[in-house]
Design a protein around this motif. Structure first.
Motif, PDB file in Angstrom:
ATOM      1  N   ALA A  34      37.105  26.327  45.425  1.00  0.00           N
ATOM      2  CA  ALA A  34      37.903  25.684  44.377  1.00  0.00           C
ATOM      3  C   ALA A  34      37.343  26.002  42.995  1.00  0.00           C
ATOM      4  O   ALA A  34      38.095  26.346  42.070  1.00  0.00           O
ATOM      5  CB  ALA A  34      37.939  24.175  44.607  1.00  0.00           C
ATOM      6  N   MET A  35      36.020  25.909  42.833  1.00  0.00           N
ATOM      7  CA  MET A  35      35.401  26.237  41.541  1.00  0.00           C
ATOM      8  C   MET A  35      35.693  27.687  41.146  1.00  0.00           C
ATOM      9  O   MET A  35      35.992  27.977  39.975  1.00  0.00           O
ATOM     10  CB  MET A  35      33.891  26.011  41.613  1.00  0.00           C
ATOM     11  N   SER A  36      35.620  28.574  42.123  1.00  0.00           N
ATOM     12  CA  SER A  36      35.882  29.984  41.837  1.00  0.00           C
ATOM     13  C   SER A  36      37.325  30.205  41.407  1.00  0.00           C
ATOM     14  O   SER A  36      37.600  30.997  40.498  1.00  0.00           O
ATOM     15  CB  SER A  36      35.563  30.831  43.070  1.00  0.00           C
ATOM     16  N   SER A  37      38.270  29.510  42.059  1.00  0.00           N
ATOM     17  CA  SER A  37      39.676  29.683  41.679  1.00  0.00           C
ATOM     18  C   SER A  37      39.910  29.212  40.253  1.00  0.00           C
ATOM     19  O   SER A  37      40.694  29.812  39.508  1.00  0.00           O
ATOM     20  CB  SER A  37      40.582  28.930  42.656  1.00  0.00           C
ATOM     21  N   TYR A  38      39.235  28.123  39.842  1.00  0.00           N
ATOM     22  CA  TYR A  38      39.386  27.643  38.472  1.00  0.00           C
ATOM     23  C   TYR A  38      38.834  28.655  37.470  1.00  0.00           C
ATOM     24  O   TYR A  38      39.446  28.928  36.426  1.00  0.00           O
ATOM     25  CB  TYR A  38      38.660  26.306  38.304  1.00  0.00           C
ATOM     26  N   LEU A  39      37.665  29.218  37.797  1.00  0.00           N
ATOM     27  CA  LEU A  39      37.077  30.187  36.872  1.00  0.00           C
ATOM     28  C   LEU A  39      37.848  31.505  36.865  1.00  0.00           C
ATOM     29  O   LEU A  39      37.829  32.227  35.866  1.00  0.00           O
ATOM     30  CB  LEU A  39      35.610  30.429  37.221  1.00  0.00           C
TER      31      LEU A  39
ATOM     32  N   SER B   3      51.982  41.552  50.732  1.00  0.00           N
ATOM     33  CA  SER B   3      51.258  40.823  49.708  1.00  0.00           C
ATOM     34  C   SER B   3      51.393  39.343  49.986  1.00  0.00           C
ATOM     35  O   SER B   3      52.457  38.841  50.252  1.00  0.00           O
ATOM     36  CB  SER B   3      51.835  41.128  48.306  1.00  0.00           C
ATOM     37  N   ARG B   4      50.267  38.655  49.900  1.00  0.00           N
ATOM     38  CA  ARG B   4      50.264  37.228  50.187  1.00  0.00           C
ATOM     39  C   ARG B   4      50.550  36.465  48.920  1.00  0.00           C
ATOM     40  O   ARG B   4      49.962  36.711  47.886  1.00  0.00           O
ATOM     41  CB  ARG B   4      48.897  36.807  50.755  1.00  0.00           C
ATOM     42  N   SER B   5      51.452  35.503  49.003  1.00  0.00           N
ATOM     43  CA  SER B   5      51.815  34.716  47.839  1.00  0.00           C
ATOM     44  C   SER B   5      51.334  33.293  48.024  1.00  0.00           C
ATOM     45  O   SER B   5      51.045  32.844  49.096  1.00  0.00           O
ATOM     46  CB  SER B   5      53.341  34.730  47.633  1.00  0.00           C
ATOM     47  N   GLY B   6      51.304  32.589  46.929  1.00  0.00           N
ATOM     48  CA  GLY B   6      50.923  31.189  46.981  1.00  0.00           C
ATOM     49  C   GLY B   6      49.603  30.987  46.297  1.00  0.00           C
ATOM     50  O   GLY B   6      49.044  31.858  45.688  1.00  0.00           O
ATOM     51  N   GLY B   7      49.107  29.797  46.342  1.00  0.00           N
ATOM     52  CA  GLY B   7      47.860  29.449  45.693  1.00  0.00           C
ATOM     53  C   GLY B   7      47.150  28.362  46.403  1.00  0.00           C
ATOM     54  O   GLY B   7      47.658  27.636  47.181  1.00  0.00           O
ATOM     55  N   GLY B   8      45.903  28.230  46.061  1.00  0.00           N
ATOM     56  CA  GLY B   8      45.096  27.186  46.640  1.00  0.00           C
ATOM     57  C   GLY B   8      44.996  26.007  45.745  1.00  0.00           C
ATOM     58  O   GLY B   8      45.560  25.929  44.692  1.00  0.00           O
ATOM     59  N   HIS B   9      44.164  25.090  46.179  1.00  0.00           N
ATOM     60  CA  HIS B   9      44.052  23.838  45.437  1.00  0.00           C
ATOM     61  C   HIS B   9      43.395  24.058  44.097  1.00  0.00           C
ATOM     62  O   HIS B   9      42.681  24.828  43.716  1.00  0.00           O
ATOM     63  CB  HIS B   9      43.217  22.833  46.237  1.00  0.00           C
TER      64      HIS B   9
ATOM     65  N   LEU C  89      28.964  34.846  39.825  1.00  0.00           N
ATOM     66  CA  LEU C  89      28.822  36.147  40.489  1.00  0.00           C
ATOM     67  C   LEU C  89      30.046  36.459  41.352  1.00  0.00           C
ATOM     68  O   LEU C  89      30.531  37.597  41.366  1.00  0.00           O
ATOM     69  CB  LEU C  89      27.564  36.154  41.359  1.00  0.00           C
ATOM     70  N   LEU C  90      30.560  35.462  42.072  1.00  0.00           N
ATOM     71  CA  LEU C  90      31.754  35.671  42.891  1.00  0.00           C
ATOM     72  C   LEU C  90      32.928  36.115  42.041  1.00  0.00           C
ATOM     73  O   LEU C  90      33.622  37.088  42.356  1.00  0.00           O
ATOM     74  CB  LEU C  90      32.115  34.380  43.641  1.00  0.00           C
ATOM     75  N   VAL C  91      33.140  35.415  40.943  1.00  0.00           N
ATOM     76  CA  VAL C  91      34.295  35.709  40.095  1.00  0.00           C
ATOM     77  C   VAL C  91      34.149  37.066  39.423  1.00  0.00           C
ATOM     78  O   VAL C  91      35.136  37.777  39.208  1.00  0.00           O
ATOM     79  CB  VAL C  91      34.476  34.594  39.045  1.00  0.00           C
ATOM     80  N   ILE C  92      32.926  37.455  39.080  1.00  0.00           N
ATOM     81  CA  ILE C  92      32.713  38.712  38.362  1.00  0.00           C
ATOM     82  C   ILE C  92      32.798  39.914  39.296  1.00  0.00           C
ATOM     83  O   ILE C  92      33.462  40.915  38.982  1.00  0.00           O
ATOM     84  CB  ILE C  92      31.341  38.687  37.649  1.00  0.00           C
ATOM     85  N   PHE C  93      32.150  39.845  40.456  1.00  0.00           N
ATOM     86  CA  PHE C  93      31.985  41.043  41.278  1.00  0.00           C
ATOM     87  C   PHE C  93      33.007  41.195  42.395  1.00  0.00           C
ATOM     88  O   PHE C  93      33.121  42.279  42.962  1.00  0.00           O
ATOM     89  CB  PHE C  93      30.571  41.073  41.874  1.00  0.00           C
ATOM     90  N   VAL C  94      33.720  40.149  42.755  1.00  0.00           N
ATOM     91  CA  VAL C  94      34.757  40.291  43.779  1.00  0.00           C
ATOM     92  C   VAL C  94      36.080  40.563  43.079  1.00  0.00           C
ATOM     93  O   VAL C  94      36.594  39.707  42.362  1.00  0.00           O
ATOM     94  CB  VAL C  94      34.856  39.027  44.648  1.00  0.00           C
ATOM     95  N   PRO C  95      36.637  41.776  43.235  1.00  0.00           N
ATOM     96  CA  PRO C  95      37.856  42.127  42.476  1.00  0.00           C
ATOM     97  C   PRO C  95      39.068  41.295  42.854  1.00  0.00           C
ATOM     98  O   PRO C  95      39.868  40.933  41.993  1.00  0.00           O
ATOM     99  CB  PRO C  95      38.061  43.610  42.813  1.00  0.00           C
ATOM    100  N   SER C  96      39.223  41.001  44.131  1.00  0.00           N
ATOM    101  CA  SER C  96      40.356  40.192  44.572  1.00  0.00           C
ATOM    102  C   SER C  96      39.880  39.250  45.669  1.00  0.00           C
ATOM    103  O   SER C  96      39.670  39.652  46.807  1.00  0.00           O
ATOM    104  CB  SER C  96      41.491  41.079  45.099  1.00  0.00           C
ATOM    105  N   ILE C  97      39.697  37.987  45.289  1.00  0.00           N
ATOM    106  CA  ILE C  97      39.166  37.015  46.232  1.00  0.00           C
ATOM    107  C   ILE C  97      40.269  36.130  46.802  1.00  0.00           C
ATOM    108  O   ILE C  97      40.009  35.157  47.502  1.00  0.00           O
ATOM    109  CB  ILE C  97      38.088  36.163  45.525  1.00  0.00           C
ATOM    110  N   ARG C  98      41.521  36.536  46.540  1.00  0.00           N
ATOM    111  CA  ARG C  98      42.667  35.711  46.913  1.00  0.00           C
ATOM    112  C   ARG C  98      42.738  35.466  48.425  1.00  0.00           C
ATOM    113  O   ARG C  98      42.908  34.332  48.876  1.00  0.00           O
ATOM    114  CB  ARG C  98      43.940  36.409  46.437  1.00  0.00           C
TER     115      ARG C  98
END
Length: 465
Positions: A137-142, A459-465, A381-390
């Motif tokens: 959740a924190m990563s999705s916000y950032l 392609s996966r659509s939608g979002g998380g919390h 680090l997750l947000v910076i180095f993972v190009p697509s964490i969806r």
């Protein structure tokens, strides 16, 4: 009188006698004059009723609100409303199970409920699930900060294109925001102090909802501004019931939008004059408020763009007018809201880690600060180095969200409530067991849908919390 009023809690507060005695056996010394070792839950809550509502509402509110209009476009208005009502009711029932279990044994920590139900393995599993889910959740916000903040700066500079300056680099921006805003808030000792920032965060999301309503009456249909070559008459007609390949993601989107369970017990601990009835009222008001905001956002967002709404609502508005002042203000409001939510989400992770690493240690400022710093560092680090964490968030959400909402509260209730209060085959325990089974079904279905998407390459659509 002492039995009828313990530490300010009267019978009228909603406790039954057994719950009061059981709970205060954990919080009060067993013998007069014998000092009991302090535990992290052994303090009187000081957070007001209103601030607790702000904190829990802010914990519920997440980036999933930006995908609700897209979810409605894939279900139709009536089916979406039915699903939203069901998820909200199930979430309130889940919190009831948690509070009932916590009241019986006098424990107000998710991980300690796991320990009471299944011993050390249960405690570790609960702590790990909370940690994994909230880091996601924190990563999705950032990620929202990383993608939206450069666009906001560009708009303020009156420029259309990013020319590569460091202050337009999303990676640098999330580090600056983390250091200057998120880390200082995360260093506060008690969650209740974040009620003020939670209230401001919620006011930003209210502004977002009001803007969505306003834009419905400003943006015409057909959407002449969008690059759509073929426009049918049905493009401007709302669908009441509809299904397509993306409908399967609606339930996960809605479920993730109501995940707040790791925060429930910490907020309960810090609630002033805490009782189960009082905390359940906090939960019910928070869920109802978010239900209204979610429904309004989804409905008016859908009625603005109909079948052309994207999985991230703000992107759709940008296609209409990238320099629209109101849309720019909405972007700023959403950025502020998600930024101020990160510290609230961090608190349960730190508490979970403390339960695993230092279960018997008193409060220590060095440990408190070190855990907050390390968590924020890892998320950056997750947000910076993972190009697509969806997709990673998808699989985490498909497994951790059902555990937190359905499975753990259900099995904790069955294991913790004594049989002399409720028999194993009593209706409440059967309902709790069925509730946990529903969580397993939901987890298997969600994981299967994501795996099918990976295999087929869609392609996966939608979002998380």
């Amino acid at each position: 009188m002492e039995l009828q009023k313990i530490n300010g809690h009267s019978r009228e507060d909603g406790f039954d006698g057994l719950d009061v005695l059981a709970e205060h056996e954990e919080f009060l010394p067993h013998k007069i004059g014998v000092k009991k070792e302090n535990r992290f839950t052994d303090f009187e809550g000081k957070t007001s009723f209103g601030m607790s509502i702000f904190n829990l509402s802010n914990a519920i509110m997440g980036s999933g609100i930006l995908g609700l209009a897209f979810a409605m476009s894939n279900t139709g208005i009536i089916l979406f409303l039915i699903l939203l009502v069901c998820i909200a009711i199930l979430s309130a029932y889940s919190i009831h199970l948690l509070l009932k279990s916590a009241g019986v044994v006098g424990i107000r920590a998710y991980e300690q409920l796991g320990n009471r139900a299944f011993g050390a393995p249960g405690k570790i599993v609960a702590a790990c699930i909370i940690t994994v889910h909230n880091i996601g959740a924190m990563s999705s916000y950032l990620f929202i900060v990383k993608s939206e903040l450069p666009l906001v700066i560009l708009a303020f500079l009156g420029r259309q294109h990013n020319t590569g300056e460091w202050f337009l680099n999303g990676n640098y921006l999330i580090m600056i925001v983390s250091a200057l805003i998120i880390l200082p808030l995360a260093l506060m000792k008690h969650l209740g102090y974040l009620g003020y920032t939670s209230g401001f965060s919620l006011s930003c999301m209210v502004f977002f909802v009001i803007s969505v309503i306003y834009k419905k009456f400003i943006i015409p249909c057909p959407l002449e501004y969008l690059n759509i070559t073929a426009i049918n008459e049905t493009d401007c007609e709302p669908q009441l019931f509809t299904t397509n390949s993306q409908t399967a993601y609606t339930i996960p989107i809605l479920a993730f939008a109501f995940v707040c369970h790791p925060e429930v017990l910490p907020i309960y601990t810090e609630l002033r004059d805490a009782t189960k009835k009082r905390m359940q009222t906090v939960a019910n008001i928070s869920i109802m408020a978010m239900f209204v905001m979610y429904l309004i956002t989804a409905l008016f967002g859908y009625l603005t763009f109909y079948g052309n709404v994207e999985s991230e609502l703000l992107h759709t508005y940008s296609k209409v007018d990238n320099l629209d002042v109101l849309v720019l203000c909405v972007r700023v409001a959403v950025l502020v809201a998600v930024t101020l939510t990160v510290p609230v989400v961090l608190f349960p992770i730190r508490r979970a880690l403390l339960q695993i690493l230092f279960p018997e240690k008193p409060f220590n400022w060095f440990v408190h600060i070190a855990i907050a710093f390390c968590l924020i560092f890892v998320v950056n680090l997750l947000v910076i180095f993972v190009p697509s964490i969806r997709d990673i968030f998808g699989i985490i959400g498909a497994t951790s969200a059902p555990c937190l909402i359905f499975i753990l509260p259900g099995i904790f209730y069955v294991r913790i409530i004594p049989e002399d209060q409720e028999a194993f085959r009593s209706r409440p325990k059967i309902q709790a067991a069925c509730f946990a089974a529903l969580g397993f079904i939901f987890m298997i279905m969600s994981t299967s849908f994501i795996m099918i998407d990976w295999v087929t390459g869609e392609s996966r659509s939608g979002g998380g919390h």
